[in-house]
Design an enzyme around this catalytic site. Structure first.
Site, PDB file in Angstrom:
ATOM      1  N   GLU A  89       0.816  -1.220   0.000  1.00  0.00           N
ATOM      2  CA  GLU A  89       0.000   0.000   0.000  1.00  0.00           C
ATOM      3  C   GLU A  89       0.844   1.263   0.000  1.00  0.00           C
ATOM      4  O   GLU A  89       0.448   2.286  -0.570  1.00  0.00           O
ATOM      5  CB  GLU A  89      -0.950   0.006   1.201  1.00  0.00           C
ATOM      6  CG  GLU A  89      -2.063  -1.031   1.132  1.00  0.00           C
ATOM      7  CD  GLU A  89      -1.677  -2.364   1.743  1.00  0.00           C
ATOM      8  OE1 GLU A  89      -2.563  -3.241   1.876  1.00  0.00           O
ATOM      9  OE2 GLU A  89      -0.484  -2.537   2.115  1.00  0.00           O
ATOM     10  N   PHE A 151     -11.998  -6.906  13.785  1.00  0.00           N
ATOM     11  CA  PHE A 151     -10.870  -7.368  12.990  1.00  0.00           C
ATOM     12  C   PHE A 151     -10.523  -6.342  11.915  1.00  0.00           C
ATOM     13  O   PHE A 151     -11.389  -5.886  11.173  1.00  0.00           O
ATOM     14  CB  PHE A 151     -11.213  -8.719  12.342  1.00  0.00           C
ATOM     15  CG  PHE A 151     -10.143  -9.243  11.424  1.00  0.00           C
ATOM     16  CD1 PHE A 151      -8.921  -9.664  11.927  1.00  0.00           C
ATOM     17  CD2 PHE A 151     -10.354  -9.303  10.052  1.00  0.00           C
ATOM     18  CE1 PHE A 151      -7.925 -10.148  11.082  1.00  0.00           C
ATOM     19  CE2 PHE A 151      -9.368  -9.786   9.200  1.00  0.00           C
ATOM     20  CZ  PHE A 151      -8.146 -10.207   9.718  1.00  0.00           C
ATOM     21  N   GLN A 152      -9.263  -5.974  11.854  1.00  0.00           N
ATOM     22  CA  GLN A 152      -8.733  -4.992  10.905  1.00  0.00           C
ATOM     23  C   GLN A 152      -9.436  -3.643  11.007  1.00  0.00           C
ATOM     24  O   GLN A 152      -9.617  -2.939  10.008  1.00  0.00           O
ATOM     25  CB  GLN A 152      -8.795  -5.526   9.466  1.00  0.00           C
ATOM     26  CG  GLN A 152      -7.804  -6.671   9.220  1.00  0.00           C
ATOM     27  CD  GLN A 152      -7.617  -7.010   7.761  1.00  0.00           C
ATOM     28  OE1 GLN A 152      -8.511  -6.802   6.944  1.00  0.00           O
ATOM     29  NE2 GLN A 152      -6.459  -7.548   7.415  1.00  0.00           N
ATOM     30  N   LYS A 201     -17.917  -0.959   5.083  1.00  0.00           N
ATOM     31  CA  LYS A 201     -18.326  -2.001   4.155  1.00  0.00           C
ATOM     32  C   LYS A 201     -19.839  -2.073   4.004  1.00  0.00           C
ATOM     33  O   LYS A 201     -20.351  -2.367   2.910  1.00  0.00           O
ATOM     34  CB  LYS A 201     -17.773  -3.347   4.620  1.00  0.00           C
ATOM     35  CG  LYS A 201     -17.885  -4.457   3.576  1.00  0.00           C
ATOM     36  CD  LYS A 201     -17.131  -5.701   4.008  1.00  0.00           C
ATOM     37  CE  LYS A 201     -17.161  -6.773   2.931  1.00  0.00           C
ATOM     38  NZ  LYS A 201     -16.384  -7.978   3.327  1.00  0.00           N
ATOM     39  N   MET A 512      23.801   9.160   2.849  1.00  0.00           N
ATOM     40  CA  MET A 512      23.726  10.472   3.483  1.00  0.00           C
ATOM     41  C   MET A 512      23.989  10.367   4.985  1.00  0.00           C
ATOM     42  O   MET A 512      24.627  11.249   5.588  1.00  0.00           O
ATOM     43  CB  MET A 512      22.371  11.124   3.217  1.00  0.00           C
ATOM     44  CG  MET A 512      22.314  12.593   3.616  1.00  0.00           C
ATOM     45  SD  MET A 512      23.474  13.620   2.696  1.00  0.00           S
ATOM     46  CE  MET A 512      22.598  13.839   1.156  1.00  0.00           C
TER      47      MET A 512
END
Length: 602
Positions: A89, A151-152, A201, A512
């Protein structure tokens, strides 16, 4: 933002003709009929979300499928929008960000709830810092489970509120599509930035026949386009009376499509031009008035011009610390004319003597009309040219030492067109790509500036490839540490058969960090030595890309040509001098006029 034409409807005469055709319709007629057909009615919240994207003219979206966002993906199945399944993602958000930079239209990224949404945060924070137009659509658990640690489940709007221009928890099926349309409009109007819509959802699964509104900002959203005429007049007088003027062009010049009017103003009045890193490409670096980039690793001549100017026309810049160094030593003798569309940036870091709030192009046009006489600055221009000679960006290439990264960047530049798009990760390679590539066009430099997100380069190249014209090369100049963070994106580039070239400047360090450790931490290389790096050319082949390797100077030109010629994704593992450093350098918070050209000068 593109406007959609109204659907074409047949006249009565045409309908009669269609009812009694004189011959069988051809395949072309079928295609035209299908193209002109009315869209199927919206039946669910998810279909309304997708319809909103279609109405906005979205052609590509980047994301990763998952449980809570699944209804939206099911609706995408029947859409002409090309969805690019990313390998992570974070890559989706960076690809969308780069797409927005190159195209000028908001890039779209999608993720599911919980870890999917939180994985977008780095990319959203990057877009927020750099004012890049992005729309993020995230799945969410059903509304009845919100707040129950389902969940999630993650409080996505709470997590992303600090790093988005606006975000919305969409709770009504009849409104969800319009929420997406509004987010699209807000991402690009005024000062661009990332927006997010969180999609439960049950809302996207729910029935609705509500067509989404066209993309437009709320009535309460008011952006000032034109600056105060009295302040414009005063600023114009200051320009006319300047003896040591410069223009400082920031990222807002490119975001506001104001590069052309700024170029015309500078050239008409023969004013030397300095750019910020996000403003790279706003003014052609091969022009005699160009002093190129300023700041911590800017050119010595750009920093000298800033330090000694008496008038600065700063357009679309927020005066961040990497540009200014110490505030008290930044342009100490200058009166500042600051043009910005966001009033919050005026005098936030650097005091504006002439605050000009408004759209960059519009305000510079106002200045153009108000300035009657060019400043008398012949001696100043000569001084700037002298600084360009005194502090030229030269480097040595001893044959008995490893390949210098600057040489590789210049070779890539020489082998590509002026319109090639360059993306980078973050680190030394980013600075070399900025310093040693000659940029002449806006929207050809794509990098992570304010946030400095390592791993940006490859997913950005994927997004840039979809936004760029077919005849524009896309080259990612990456570092080994940065490339390692998101190299799984090679699987996406191979699957999509994207013609991109990645040059990994491999010094087996977080370069760096190593440079700073040598300069400020007695050379103690804590967690910066990456001697365990894989063979990136071999790894590229494992993904299905074409792999190349460079170890010597005599391999550079032919290898670059072969990689660019290859029709598909290619990776060049360039083994560079591990001790090469980035100079000039202004220590953090230092005086831009006291830049170091060697470590001994720090």
């Amino acid at each position: 933002m593109s406007e959609r034409a109204a659907p074409v409807t047949a006249t009565e005469e045409q309908r009669d003709d269609q009812e009694t055709p004189s011959e069988e319709p051809s395949e072309a007629d079928d295609t035209e009929s299908a193209t002109d057909a009315e869209p199927t009615p919206v039946t669910t919240g998810a279909e309304s979300v997708v319809r909103a994207l279609e109405n906005a003219g979205v052609e590509h979206a980047f994301g990763v499928q998952g449980g809570a966002i699944m209804p939206v993906y099911d609706a995408l199945y029947d859409s002409e929008i090309h969805h690019v399944t990313m390998a992570h993602e974070q890559g989706a958000s960076h690809a969308a960000d780069a797409y927005g930079i190159v195209s000028g239209e908001p890039g779209i990224c999608l993720a599911t709830s919980g870890p999917g949404a939180t994985n977008l945060v780095t990319g959203l924070a990057d877009a927020d810092m750099d004012s890049d137009p992005v729309v993020a659509l995230t799945g969410q658990v059903p509304t009845e489970f919100v707040g129950n640690d389902a969940f999630q489940e993650t409080d996505t709007t709470g997590v992303t509120m600090p790093v988005t221009k606006t975000n919305t928890f969409s709770s009504e099926p009849d409104r969800v599509g319009s929420d997406v349309s509004e987010a699209f409009a807000l991402a690009s109007e005024g000062r661009p930035g990332p927006t997010l819509v969180d999609l439960p959802k049950d809302v996207t699964n729910a029935e609705t026949d509500r067509e989404p509104d066209e993309p437009r900002t709320p009535d309460t959203y008011d952006v000032q386009e034109r600056a105060d005429p009295e302040i414009v007049a005063a600023a114009a007088e200051r320009v006319e009376n300047a003896s040591r003027p410069i223009m400082l062009l920031g990222g807002g010049v490119i975001k506001g499509d104001a590069a052309e009017v700024c170029r015309e103003f500078a050239i008409e009045h023969e004013i030397p031009v300095v750019t910020t890193m996000p403003g790279t490409g706003a003014f052609p670096e091969d022009h005699e008035l160009a002093l190129e980039g300023a700041g911590m690793h800017g050119t010595g001549y750009a920093n000298m011009a800033i330090t000694h100017c008496d008038t600065m026309v700063a357009v679309g810049t927020r005066f961040d610390d990497r540009l200014t160094g110490g505030i008290e030593t930044f342009a100490p003798d200058a009166e500042i004319i600051h043009v910005d569309i966001d009033p919050a940036e005026i005098s936030k870091n650097i005091h504006a003597d002439y605050p000009l709030i408004g759209d960059a192009g519009t305000v510079v046009e106002q200045l153009t009309e108000a300035v009657d006489e060019s400043p008398q600055a012949t001696k100043w221009r000569a001084q700037c040219q002298q600084w360009k000679s005194d502090y030229s960006m030269a480097y040595d290439t001893p044959e008995d030492e490893p390949v210098k990264p600057q040489f590789v960047v210049e070779a890539l530049d020489e082998a590509t067109s002026d319109r090639a798009v360059v993306t980078t990760g973050v680190g030394q390679h980013q600075m070399w790509a900025w310093q040693y590539w000659t940029y002449t066009e806006p929207r050809t430099w794509v990098s992570s500036h304010g946030l400095g997100a390592m791993g940006y380069g490859l997913p950005a190249a994927i997004g840039a490839r979809f936004a760029a014209d077919d005849d524009q090369e896309v080259v990612c100049v990456d570092g080994d540490g940065s490339f390692l963070m998101t190299l799984q994106g090679l699987s996406v580039a191979v699957r999509e058969n994207l013609d991109i070239t990645v040059a990994v400047l491999n010094n087996e360090y977080i370069g760096m960090v190593r440079q700073w450790q040598d300069a400020f931490f007695d050379g103690r290389h804590s967690a910066s030595d990456y001697g365990w790096m894989p063979e990136f050319d071999t790894l590229a082949e494992a993904f299905g890309a074409e792999g190349f390797r460079i170890d010597d100077y005599d391999e550079v030109a032919d290898t670059i040509d072969a990689a660019l010629t290859y029709d598909g994704p290619s990776v060049i593992d360039v083994h560079i001098d591990p001790q090469a450093n980035v100079y000039p350098m202004v220590p953090s918070g230092g005086d831009n006029g006291q830049f170091a050209l060697t470590e001994d000068q720090l």
